[in-house]
Each structure stands twice: as C-alpha cells, then as structure tokens.
Design a protein around this motif. Structure first.
Motif, PDB file in Angstrom:
ATOM      1  N   LEU B 376       0.930  -1.062   0.143  1.00 26.28           N
ATOM      2  CA  LEU B 376       0.087   0.164  -0.045  1.00 26.28           C
ATOM      3  C   LEU B 376       0.868   1.246  -0.036  1.00 26.28           C
ATOM      4  N   SER B 377       1.944   1.164   0.897  1.00 27.54           N
ATOM      5  CA  SER B 377       2.842   2.386   0.783  1.00 27.54           C
ATOM      6  C   SER B 377       3.506   2.478  -0.464  1.00 27.54           C
ATOM      7  N   ASP B 378       3.794   1.483  -1.024  1.00 24.60           N
ATOM      8  CA  ASP B 378       4.571   1.487  -2.492  1.00 24.60           C
ATOM      9  C   ASP B 378       3.537   2.145  -3.263  1.00 24.60           C
ATOM     10  N   VAL B 379       2.363   1.827  -3.716  1.00 28.31           N
ATOM     11  CA  VAL B 379       1.406   2.367  -4.399  1.00 28.31           C
ATOM     12  C   VAL B 379       1.102   3.745  -4.248  1.00 28.31           C
ATOM     13  N   ILE B 380       1.113   4.386  -2.806  1.00 26.21           N
ATOM     14  CA  ILE B 380       1.054   5.741  -2.543  1.00 26.21           C
ATOM     15  C   ILE B 380       2.154   6.185  -3.189  1.00 26.21           C
ATOM     16  N   LYS B 381       3.377   5.773  -2.658  1.00 27.17           N
ATOM     17  CA  LYS B 381       4.591   6.473  -3.100  1.00 27.17           C
ATOM     18  C   LYS B 381       4.648   6.526  -4.594  1.00 27.17           C
ATOM     19  N   LEU B 382       4.200   5.364  -5.559  1.00 29.50           N
ATOM     20  CA  LEU B 382       4.252   5.553  -7.066  1.00 29.50           C
ATOM     21  C   LEU B 382       3.384   6.658  -7.384  1.00 29.50           C
ATOM     22  N   ILE B 383       2.176   6.927  -6.766  1.00 30.81           N
ATOM     23  CA  ILE B 383       1.377   7.920  -7.235  1.00 30.81           C
ATOM     24  C   ILE B 383       2.056   9.386  -6.823  1.00 30.81           C
ATOM     25  N   ASP B 384       2.486   9.391  -5.721  1.00 29.95           N
ATOM     26  CA  ASP B 384       3.150  10.609  -5.150  1.00 29.95           C
ATOM     27  C   ASP B 384       4.360  11.044  -6.220  1.00 29.95           C
ATOM     28  N   GLU B 385       4.826  10.179  -6.592  1.00 34.10           N
ATOM     29  CA  GLU B 385       6.194  10.481  -7.499  1.00 34.10           C
ATOM     30  C   GLU B 385       5.846  10.338  -9.136  1.00 34.10           C
ATOM     31  N   ASN B 386       4.716  10.462  -9.224  1.00 33.66           N
ATOM     32  CA  ASN B 386       4.036  10.704 -10.531  1.00 33.66           C
ATOM     33  C   ASN B 386       4.468   9.239 -11.370  1.00 33.66           C
ATOM     34  N   LYS B 387       4.674   8.132 -10.927  1.00 31.86           N
ATOM     35  CA  LYS B 387       5.392   7.136 -11.516  1.00 31.86           C
ATOM     36  C   LYS B 387       3.954   6.310 -12.267  1.00 31.86           C
ATOM     37  N   ILE B 388       3.049   6.384 -11.373  1.00 29.27           N
ATOM     38  CA  ILE B 388       1.616   5.902 -11.908  1.00 29.27           C
ATOM     39  C   ILE B 388       0.520   6.622 -11.688  1.00 29.27           C
ATOM     40  N   SER B 389      -0.601   6.591 -12.479  1.00 34.18           N
ATOM     41  CA  SER B 389      -1.839   7.466 -12.188  1.00 34.18           C
ATOM     42  C   SER B 389      -2.617   6.608 -10.979  1.00 34.18           C
ATOM     43  N   PHE B 390      -3.392   7.413 -10.765  1.00 35.89           N
ATOM     44  CA  PHE B 390      -4.194   7.325  -9.435  1.00 35.89           C
ATOM     45  C   PHE B 390      -5.214   6.161  -9.932  1.00 35.89           C
ATOM     46  N   THR B 406       3.679  -8.250  -6.609  1.00 34.52           N
ATOM     47  CA  THR B 406       4.157  -7.137  -6.019  1.00 34.52           C
ATOM     48  C   THR B 406       3.594  -5.844  -6.973  1.00 34.52           C
ATOM     49  N   PRO B 407       3.416  -4.695  -6.364  1.00 35.15           N
ATOM     50  CA  PRO B 407       3.086  -3.385  -7.266  1.00 35.15           C
ATOM     51  C   PRO B 407       3.768  -3.290  -8.453  1.00 35.15           C
ATOM     52  N   ASP B 408       5.190  -3.658  -8.189  1.00 31.16           N
ATOM     53  CA  ASP B 408       6.125  -3.349  -9.267  1.00 31.16           C
ATOM     54  C   ASP B 408       5.752  -4.269 -10.570  1.00 31.16           C
ATOM     55  N   GLU B 409       5.754  -5.625 -10.137  1.00 27.65           N
ATOM     56  CA  GLU B 409       5.145  -6.541 -11.148  1.00 27.65           C
ATOM     57  C   GLU B 409       4.102  -6.198 -11.926  1.00 27.65           C
ATOM     58  N   ILE B 410       2.991  -5.805 -10.982  1.00 26.57           N
ATOM     59  CA  ILE B 410       1.934  -5.380 -11.781  1.00 26.57           C
ATOM     60  C   ILE B 410       2.092  -4.227 -12.784  1.00 26.57           C
ATOM     61  N   LEU B 416       2.049  -0.089 -16.711  1.00 25.74           N
ATOM     62  CA  LEU B 416       1.455   1.122 -15.861  1.00 25.74           C
ATOM     63  C   LEU B 416       2.109   2.381 -15.688  1.00 25.74           C
ATOM     64  N   TYR B 417       3.411   2.012 -15.661  1.00 25.71           N
ATOM     65  CA  TYR B 417       4.364   3.320 -15.270  1.00 25.71           C
ATOM     66  C   TYR B 417       4.341   4.151 -16.586  1.00 25.71           C
ATOM     67  N   GLN B 418       4.292   5.451 -15.919  1.00 29.30           N
ATOM     68  CA  GLN B 418       4.162   6.574 -16.867  1.00 29.30           C
ATOM     69  C   GLN B 418       5.494   6.965 -17.135  1.00 29.30           C
ATOM     70  N   GLU B 419       5.411   7.584 -18.638  1.00 27.47           N
ATOM     71  CA  GLU B 419       6.846   8.152 -18.983  1.00 27.47           C
ATOM     72  C   GLU B 419       6.865   9.487 -18.289  1.00 27.47           C
ATOM     73  N   ASN B 420       8.075   9.605 -17.735  1.00 25.35           N
ATOM     74  CA  ASN B 420       8.282  10.830 -17.015  1.00 25.35           C
ATOM     75  C   ASN B 420       9.394  11.683 -17.450  1.00 25.35           C
ATOM     76  N   GLY B 463       0.180   5.137 -25.588  1.00 26.13           N
ATOM     77  CA  GLY B 463      -0.540   3.776 -24.893  1.00 26.13           C
ATOM     78  C   GLY B 463      -0.782   4.021 -23.652  1.00 26.13           C
ATOM     79  N   GLY B 464      -1.000   5.353 -23.144  1.00 24.30           N
ATOM     80  CA  GLY B 464      -1.447   5.597 -21.706  1.00 24.30           C
ATOM     81  C   GLY B 464      -0.227   5.659 -20.590  1.00 24.30           C
ATOM     82  N   SER B 465       0.679   5.598 -21.267  1.00 25.58           N
ATOM     83  CA  SER B 465       1.977   5.611 -20.310  1.00 25.58           C
ATOM     84  C   SER B 465       2.390   7.009 -19.695  1.00 25.58           C
TER      85      SER B 465
END
Lengths: 482, 481
Positions: B376-390, B406-410, B416-420, B463-465
C-alpha cells in the motif's frame, strides 16, 4: 441387645467385629418406623427399597473389610428441606409437593462418600418456619415422649425420628433454634455449628444469613461424628468458611458465663433449674462460673423477626409456578404466579413473606430492616466482648418444656417466644448445642444450651460430652408406643 | 418556547467470560433453548451464587478505563421484582456500592471532542429471554416461551449522568463505549447479538431552566438507528406536549421499531419498588489495591488514546475517530503505511476508501497473508512520485488483493508506469502538434478546452503511459500558452 439405642461408634464396632450387619440394623429401623410413623408422622417419605440394596452393599464392605468410616451403613434421617438427588424435596409445602431435586446438597454428597443410608425425608414446619412442626402442609408430627405434645420445630420430624429410633441420627437445619429446640423437646442432642462451617448448598433457604445445617442425635459423640462428616469448606457456597478450629480451655482454666437475660422472666422455673443443675456440676469440676449480661439479647426476637422474614421474602420469591413445583393457571403469566403463590404457601409462610416485604419497602427500610441490621451488629459486638472473659455461655434451650399440639397455633407471637434462647446464636453466627439434662414434672425432656465463640465447635462438643457424662441422662421415650 | 432535551443512557454490556456470573455454566452461543443451565442459574431451591472473579476484573477494568473511582469495599444487592424470565424473581445487582463511580468518556461529534460524565459502573446478572406469543407484551400474550441460556451471564451496567444533549451525541457515546469494550476485550460488542443493550432517559425543559423536565424511560431500542430515531421521536413528542401545555408523565415507554413511535408501557414492571438489600448469600467484596493496580498496569491503549495517536500523525479528528473505531488490523495498517509514506491523508483514504472498498466488493473480511503493508505504501509513493496514475493505483491494489505479487510486477506487466522523461515526452508532444496544426491554430485563437483534446491525443499515442500532468505542462510550454 437393643441395636437402635446404640451409638454410632458402638454400631460401627459391632459391624466391624461382625456381631451384626448394616442390613440387620436397617431392618430394625424399618420395623421401628412401621410402628412409630403411624403414631408420630416423623417422616414424609421413606426410601425403603433403595435402602435394602444400600445396606446389603454395606454388609459386603464390612465382610471384606472395605468399610469406609464410622457412618458406613448408618441410617440417618434427612430434613425435607435438604436436597437429595432424584428424591422429592417438599419443604412440607404444597408449593413443592411434586418437586424432585435434580441435584445433591453438599452435605448429602459428603454423606454419600461415607456410605450413609438415608431413612427418608422428615417433616418440618413449612420452609422451616415454625417451632412446632404443626405448620406442615402434610400433617403435624407428634412428640415421642407424649403424643399430645409437639416435638418442637422446625426440625420436629428429624427429632421425633431419632427419639423414636426410626433413625440413628438426623440432619436438621437451624435458623432460629430449629435444631436445638426440637432436640430439647425430644430429649436429644441438637447442634447448630458455627455459621459457614457446614455448606448450605442444596439446603432450601429460609433466611440465608442465619440458616445452618446440623445434627440431631442421641449423644454428643454421634453429633460430632455427623458434624465432622458434613462440615468443611465448600466452593459452591460463598459464605462457607475455610478456617482452622480454635481450641478453648478446659476445667479450671475455663470460664463459664450464665446469661442473666436468659434466666429472667419468661423462663420457667423448671428450665432455670436445669441450668442450675449443670452449674453445680461445673463448680464441682473446678470451672470458673460467673453471671454475664448481654442486654441486647432481649431484642433478639425483634431483630430476628425483621431479618429472617426480609431474607425469606426474597428467598421464596422463586416459587412462582414457572419452572417447577405447583402451578395454578391464570389468564396471564402474572395471574398464574399470583394464583400459584396464593394456593401454594401456608399462612405462616405468607405472614413472614408479608412482614419481610414490608420491612424492605421503600420508606420503611431504614426504620425496620436497616435498624435490625445495625442492632444485629451491636449484638455481635456484645458477644465478642463477653467471649473475651468467658469461654462458654450457658442458658436454658427453651423457656419451657414442650407444649401441647394446637396450644399456640393461634398465637404466633407466643410461638415466636419459644425461640428466645436460641435465636441469639443464629444472629451472631455462634456454635450452640442443646443437651438433654432431665425430665420435667410432666415427664417431658428439658435441656440446656451452651454457646461458644465462632470456630470453637470441636471444643464445644468436647465440653458438652463431658457434661453429658456427668449428667448421666440417657433415656428412651416410650410415650409414643403406648 | 425554547426547549432543551436532556438524555441519560443506561447501557448493559454482556461480558465475554467463559462462565456465567454466579455459576460454572459455560457461556455458549447457541440457538437451542435451555441447554446451558444448572441449579444456580435456573433458581432451583437450595442453589447458591458464587461470584465470577474474572467478571469482577472486567468490570473493574471498564470502571478504570472510564476514569471512575473504584469502590474498594463493594457489595452485591438483591433487586426484587417478579418476571417469568427472572428465575429467582430477584436479580443480583449492585446498589449503593457499585464497582466504579464518577467517571467520564471522551467522544467526538462534529469534528470536536466532548465528554460524557459517567455516574456509575456496576455488575448485574442477565435474565433469561421471554418470547411472548400473540403479542409482544407479557400482559396480553397468549403464551410465553422462556429460554434461560442467557440467565446469569455477567453484565456490566454503565449509567451516564443526564448530560447528553442530542440523539447524535447519544449515538457517538454508544459507539465510543462499544469500542472501549472491544479494546478492553471484555465483550465482542456486537449490537445485533445483544452484546450491548441500552435504555434512554429523556426529558425536555425550557432552555433557560436549571431544572430537568420529567424523565421518560425508553426501552426496546436494539440498534444505533433505533436509538437515534427513538430519541428524536421522544424529544419531539415531549416538546409538542409541553408547547400544548400538557404535562409529561414519568413513565417507561416502549420503542416500536415498525411504527417508529414510542408507546406507554403501563404494566407492573414499570412501577416497582425493588426493595434492594444486601445479598446474604455473598460476603462483601473487597477489591485490594494489589488487584486494582494490577488491572491499571495492564490497561491496553484506549480509544481516545488511539485517537490522539492518530491526530498526532496529522490526521483530522473526525477521520481519527473513524479509524479509532475500525478493526484493530486496519488501525495498525494505518500506522505502518503512514510510517512509510508520511502522508496521513493518503494513508487514510487508501485504507478506508480504496482498500476497504475493494474488500467489500470481493466480500473478504481479512487481507490475504501475502498482502504486505508495504504494498500500500508503495502504491501511494508511486502515485506521489508521478510514476503511476491514481487510476492505475486502484488497478494495482485490486490485483494485489487477489494474487501473490508486488505493485512493481503488476505495473510492469500491465505497462502502467508513466513516461516521465521530459525529452521523450517532448518528442511525442511535438509529433502530435505537427499532426494537428488546425487544432493548435484554434487553441491559439482562444479555444482553451481543446487543450484537453490534445493531452488526450498525447496520452493515447503513448499507450497511456504518459503522466497527464507532465503532458499538459510540456504542451503548454511548446505552444507558449
């Protein structure tokens, strides 16, 4: 050899030496009850069939030397307010005329391990409320010394049974003298132990803070044997005590107090004379004698008739026709309960429930029940003070000899007065014993009461046994068989 | 006329001891009637009560947790009244010497703290259960069935002072008390099972009056909803009576759940003189300092303390209150997630919103054992760091609950990783600008809403990334907007 007149110790010796067998003793008991019951009505029920089997088993144990103790094969009568599993406990009340107990009182469980035989259940004043065994829904019991007279009460059936030898000894219960007074009226030993030393679990409660089970017997030694079998701490009774006995001094080291208030007006000359007789013996034996005063004793009947009815008003509330016992139908649940209680209880029981309910009512509590509690506490203090200077207190057991059946039934207050000497020991939780001392001019037994401080039961029994030997009063009532 | 209501609440909590209050019958949860009985709890002649030490311990625990002063020399009293489901026709209770007196309970309403004063905390034994056939009332029933399984189960009764001002406050109080009982592990706290039962005393008086109005007792409320509605109804009933110049009668009223009204219970039960007296079967109870101190030392963290710990993380009082009343694992999960993310609001929202929502949807009561709080922390952090969308976060969470990964594998598997990377994004942005010159022209002429269309085109071509925020930022820069 008349087996039925022997003591428990003597009978046990005969069993061990194979001079007789429990089944022979039981058949004598059985034959006796066949004739005595018709004249006296001591028992409400007799367990004949099961007892023959039990007596035979006892025979076997003695023949194989596997007997368990002094009470093995000894037939005891049980007051019908003490539960024996799968037997009726009626409390001499219409309310419980069909009630079969699904469990044993602790005293019965204890006697079971001693392999005691129960002759049956004995008559009492309804729910142990009375002093003559006339308040029984199943008919009165008569005094074996003279059947015109009452045996006392409320354990009158137990006393009449032991006196007429339809049992070797009996269990009674004592709330205000219900063991000691009938023992005295029937020429027997009656012992009310220290409050809490015998479990009340399975004794149908009359007044919980006063009730105590104890033996009625022909001799102090018999009483001691039964008492040691039934006493002891019980985790099923929160008021059961778990303390060691205290030993009291003997002879010239002991001081005897004569209770002044119990040697005054209201006590017959004959009753006083018995106390004087005992005092003379004690003087000769070198005891220190002094007169002591416990002024609050004069209030004991007033205190008692507030506390006991108050407790009984709640204790008897459970008899409502809902779960067991008598049920008299009505249109609603409440009407059923009212009808059941109206029909199930006798007058004396109703009188006490009403008295107790009133004494606890809002607005009257302080004036009646609360005041009685405070007076009781003061009386306990008074006793503690006296026991600092005396070891034993002596008084008559009853103000008079036994009275005639019907004589006091219409005068409850006069009936209540017959417990004047015995009530204080219940209020203060003291051990107290009545031992027979002689006969009145009417050829009826008289006795004296000895009280001592709590937890001195064993010393009290030893002291009483010493007196019993000196008094040499051993007699067998024959009035009933004439 | 300005009127103010005053409410006092009596709550009975069934204690979860192994055995009953005064006998050794096991407390068993069963539908089969009259199987859990002995001479004592059935009120047979000659049976006697022996107090349950654990129950006394539990009651002392609750009394201490509500800040009550403890009565060291306590007493059991007999409360006398006749009712078919009361086997002895008296109830063993406590009268003038309850276990605890004069405490208080902190509650939260409308994002503010309040305190409900507690008058007393004492022991009571439960009665059996009556079912009146033909009508709900004993006086008009055609027959009554009795089940004594409940008879003799230990209860603790908590009586508030008349200090509660509204139905809302009453509900908050019960919720707080329930949570306290659960934290103390003295009750399951299940309202639907009757573990907690409450009666309310309600009066209404003119606002300026210093005296309370005539008290009316309301019985038969078996949920928080019925508590709230019954109080509201009763306040309205009494208020309009007073406004019409009528007199309020002191009485007990019955809450009728189906009609949503209270009706008078004019029966013998209402007007009893209970003739309390000390139970001669039970010696006075002495609570030693040792006994009390031992309980004090072992007090768990109480709901208001938990609430404070939550507000210390920066969470608002109202959210803290909700979390403090959640199941223990949720409360603990919050702290683990918060400690990793340091984001109290996101931790709260993801746990109480998304996680619990998913679990409700999947109808699961607990998290699978592979589910680590770190997910859960990882998901929140990924969103905070703009790596994935909400939205991707929600997708990841849903998968995490259902499979051991794991969140990373999914995120990788579902791309789902965003292009930053700004350069890479610029490249795509410029491609889109080149291919949509007409749109660019219109944007420059003031059609702002077409920016969104352009962002959509950018995300679509990636492609949504691509992180939509960054896409918009770069687009704006390129177009000098």
């Amino acid at each position: 050899m008349e087996l039925l007149n022997l003591s428990i110790r003597e009978l046990n010796k005969l069993f061990i030496t194979k001079k007789t067998k429990p089944s022979e003793l039981y058949s004598e008991i059985f034959n006796r009850s066949a004739s005595s019951e018709a004249a006296l009505h001591a028992h409400l029920s007799l367990f004949e069939e099961t007892n023959l089997v039990k007596a035979k088993k006892s025979d076997e144990r003695f023949s194989k030397s596997e007997n368990v103790g002094l009470l093995d094969g000894i037939p005891l009568a049980i007051k019908d307010n003490i539960n024996i599993k799968d037997e009726k406990t009626t409390c001499s009340s219409k309310m419980l005329s069909n009630f079969v107990s699904p469990y044993n009182a602790t005293v019965i469980s204890k006697l079971d391990t001693e392999q005691t035989i129960y002759t049956g259940k004995t008559n009492l004043d309804e729910f142990a409320m009375g002093s003559s065994t006339e308040n029984s829904a199943f008919g009165l019991t008569r005094n074996p010394w003279n059947t015109d007279y009452v045996p006392g009460g409320s354990s009158g059936g137990s006393a009449a049974s032991v006196a007429s030898r339809s049992s070797i000894a009996a269990l009674g219960s004592d709330t205000g003298g219900s063991i000691r007074q009938p023992a005295s009226f029937c020429g027997l030993v009656g012992f009310k132990p220290t409050y809490g030393s015998v479990s009340r679990y399975g004794l149908v409660a009359f007044a919980s803070s006063l009730d105590q089970i104890g033996p009625i017997s022909k001799s102090v030694d018999d009483a001691r044997i039964v008492y040691s079998a039934i006493s002891g701490h019980d985790s099923l009774d929160s008021t059961s005590i778990n303390y060691e006995q205290i030993e009291l001094p003997f002879e010239k080291n002991a001081t005897i107090g004569i209770v002044k208030e119990l040697m005054e007006d209201g006590i017959s000359e004959e009753s006083k004379k018995e106390v004087e007789k005992v005092i003379d013996i004690l003087k000769l034996k070198g005891y220190n004698i002094k007169e002591v005063s416990l002024p609050l004793i004069k209030l004991s009947i007033s205190i008692y008739y507030l506390i006991a009815p108050a407790e009984c008003s709640a204790n008897l509330a459970r008899f409502d026709g809902v779960r067991y016992g008598l049920r008299v139908d009505g249109k609603t649940s409440y009407e059923m309960m009212e009808n059941t209680r109206a029909e199930g209880f006798g007058n004396e029981v109703k009188r006490r429930i009403l008295l107790g309910t009133y004494a606890l009512s809002a607005g009257y509590y302080d004036e009646y029940y609360g005041k009685a509690l405070r007076a009781r506490k003061k009386m306990v203090d008074e006793f503690s003070t006296i026991f600092k200077e005396c070891d034993y207190l002596i008084s008559p057991t009853t103000p008079t000899e036994a009275f005639k059946a019907g004589e006091k039934t219409n005068n409850p207050l006069e009936m209540y007065m017959s417990d004047l000497c015995t009530i204080p020991a219940n209020l203060a939780g003291l051990p107290a014993i009545s031992i027979p001392t002689g006969l009145s001019s009417n050829n009826l037994p008289l006795g004296v009461q000895i009280m001592s401080k709590p937890l001195t039961d064993n010393s009290l029994l030893d002291f009483s046994e010493m007196l019993e030997k000196e008094l040499e009063f051993y007699s067998t009532p024959e009035g009933w068989s004439k | 006329m300005n009127l103010k209501p005053t409410i006092g609440i009596e709550t009975h909590i069934e204690l979860n001891t192994n055995t009953k209050m005064f006998c050794r019958c096991r407390v068993v949860d069963t539908e089969e009637p009259n199987v859990n009985l002995c001479p004592t709890c059935l009120g047979l002649p000659g049976a006697l009560p022996v107090p349950n030490e654990k129950a006394i311990r539990y009651i002392t625990l609750l009394a201490l947790a509500t800040g009550c002063s403890i009565t060291k020399k306590g007493m059991f009293h007999r409360k006398n009244y006749f009712y078919p489901d009361l086997p002895k026709n008296y109830q063993i209770s406590q009268f003038d010497l309850p276990v605890g007196e004069n405490g208080n309970l902190e509650i939260v309403i409308d994002n503010e703290k309040d305190y409900v004063e507690i008058e007393r905390v004492h022991m009571e034994e439960d009665t059996g259960k009556s079912s009146h056939e033909g009508s709900g009332r004993i006086d008009s029933a055609t027959s009554t069935s009795l089940d004594f399984n409940r008879s003799g189960i230990p209860l603790v009764e908590i009586v508030t002072k008349p200090v509660i001002k509204s139905s809302k406050e009453a509900v908050a109080y019960i919720e707080e008390l329930r949570q306290l009982a659960i934290e103390l592990e003295i009750s399951e706290g299940k309202l639907e099972k009757g573990n907690l039962r409450f009666d309310a005393n309600i009066s209404v008086a003119p606002s300026e009056s210093n005296e309370l109005g005539t008290k009316v007792e309301i019985k038969n409320m078996n949920s928080l909803r019925s508590l709230e509605r019954a109080i509201d109804f009763e306040i309205k009933r009494q208020s309009s009576a007073l406004e019409n110049g009528d007199i309020i009668i002191q009485e007990t009223r019955h809450w009728d759940e189906s009609k949503e009204t209270t009706t008078s219970m004019r029966s013998k039960e209402g007007s009893a003189d209970y003739r309390y007296f000390s139970d001669p079967d039970i010696p006075n109870m002495v609570l030693t300092d040792e006994f009390i101190n031992q309980i004090k030392e072992n007090l768990p963290s109480l709901p208001h303390e938990n609430r404070n710990k939550l507000t210390e993380t920066g969470l608002g009082l109202s959210d803290s209150n909700v979390l403090s009343k959640s199941e223990k694992w949720i409360f603990e999960l919050y702290f683990e997630v918060f400690n990793n993310t340091k984001d109290s609001k996101a931790s709260f929202n993801w746990i109480t919103g998304e996680l619990q929502g998913q679990m409700r949807k999947l109808e699961i009561k607990s998290l699978p054992n592979w589910f680590s709080p770190n997910f859960l922390s990882d998901v929140i952090k990924l969103i905070d760091e703009n790596k994935i969308s909400f939205t991707s976060g929600k997708v990841i969470l849903e998968e995490l609950i259902q499979m051991d990964t794991t969140p990373d594998e999914i995120a990788k598997r579902l791309d789902l990783y965003q292009e930053n990377d700004e350069v890479a994004i610029s490249k795509i942005v410029n491609e889109i600008i080149d291919n949509n010159q007409d749109i660019v022209e219109r944007i420059k002429n003031g059609e702002d809403k077409l920016v969104g269309f352009m962002v959509g085109q950018i995300i679509k071509s990636s492609g949504g990334s691509i992180n939509p925020g960054m896409a918009k930022e770069i687009l704006s820069k390129e177009l000098n907007l």
